[in-house]
Enzyme design. Sequence first.
Site, short mmCIF file in Angstrom:
data_model
loop_
_atom_site.label_atom_id
_atom_site.label_comp_id
_atom_site.label_asym_id
_atom_site.label_seq_id
_atom_site.Cartn_x
_atom_site.Cartn_y
_atom_site.Cartn_z
N SER A 114 43.51 59.23 68.44
CA SER A 114 42.70 58.15 69.03
C SER A 114 41.61 57.68 68.08
O SER A 114 40.56 57.24 68.49
CB SER A 114 42.04 58.65 70.33
OG SER A 114 41.19 59.75 70.07
N CYS A 115 41.87 57.78 66.78
CA CYS A 115 40.80 57.53 65.83
C CYS A 115 40.66 56.07 65.49
O CYS A 115 41.46 55.23 65.85
CB CYS A 115 41.06 58.30 64.54
SG CYS A 115 42.33 57.53 63.54
N GLY A 116 39.63 55.75 64.75
CA GLY A 116 39.42 54.42 64.23
C GLY A 116 38.35 54.47 63.17
O GLY A 116 37.45 55.30 63.22
N GLU A 221 40.50 49.54 64.73
CA GLU A 221 41.72 49.89 64.02
C GLU A 221 42.91 49.10 64.52
O GLU A 221 43.76 48.66 63.74
CB GLU A 221 41.99 51.39 64.15
CG GLU A 221 43.15 51.85 63.28
CD GLU A 221 43.37 53.35 63.40
OE1 GLU A 221 43.92 53.92 62.46
OE2 GLU A 221 42.99 53.93 64.42
#
Length: 282
Positions: A114-116, A221
């Site tokens: 769930s990154c950005g 992202e």
Amino acid sequence: MGRVTERRRVIRVRGGAVSSRADTLVAEEPLEIRLNGKSLAVTMRTPGDDFALAAGFLVSEGVLAGADDVQNIVYCAGATVDGSNTYNVVDVRTAPGVSLPDFTLERNVYTTSSCGLCGKASLDAVRTTARWPIADTPPVRVTPEFLTGLPDQLRAAQRVFERTGGLHAAALFAEDGELLDVREDVGRHNAVDKLIGRALREGRLPLSRAILLVSGRASFELAQKAVMAGIPVLAAVSAPSSLAVELAAETGLTLVGFLRGPDMNVYAGEERIALPSPAHPG
């Protein structure tokens, strides 16, 4: 391979009653992406479409622009001490003559599901590395009613979600509403990479006439990935981040959030949406 779901026994408590039953869980495993043999990134993902995921990730990083840029994509044998193939390490070999951005070779990236990335430097990087400016000529034009019908189509196409309830999804739609492709993953950014990677391998980039719909929120992202693939419209069922809105405004991306039922918020690029005239305050 084929580890999209797993069965585990769970204890259920419902209305004070306790029972035991088998439950279906979505699988989550690490995938190491190598570029010409050099480790570049590790992401947590749902196994499946790994080659498309790796290719889509490299489109977003400005490394790949077309199918001809790829010589081959393979799983790495001997990825463990005992020499077995875990199918969790993928190596992308670029074709001879493909120039590689320096930043992709200098950094090692660990990404969660769930990154950005955030910050002004990220905005500048997207602006300078995008292969295709968003240039849908004539512009893609859709109605609010068109957009509000897309989440139901997406949900109907989510095969694994119906069994687990634990996956994000991303879908590409044509201007006439045709569902072009849908991918699922524990990470919404992985689902988008899988879509873009499949498009790259089939020679369909840039996706200049497509609408991208994502479950959950619209992070920076995801907006970045849409811009890097030339997609003019990004819609999400939840909120966008401030940086996603800023990127959309700078690049000409149409960004829609909170797409739920008949409602939505349009944060940028409203010229592509046939909006009714606003009501005058009474």
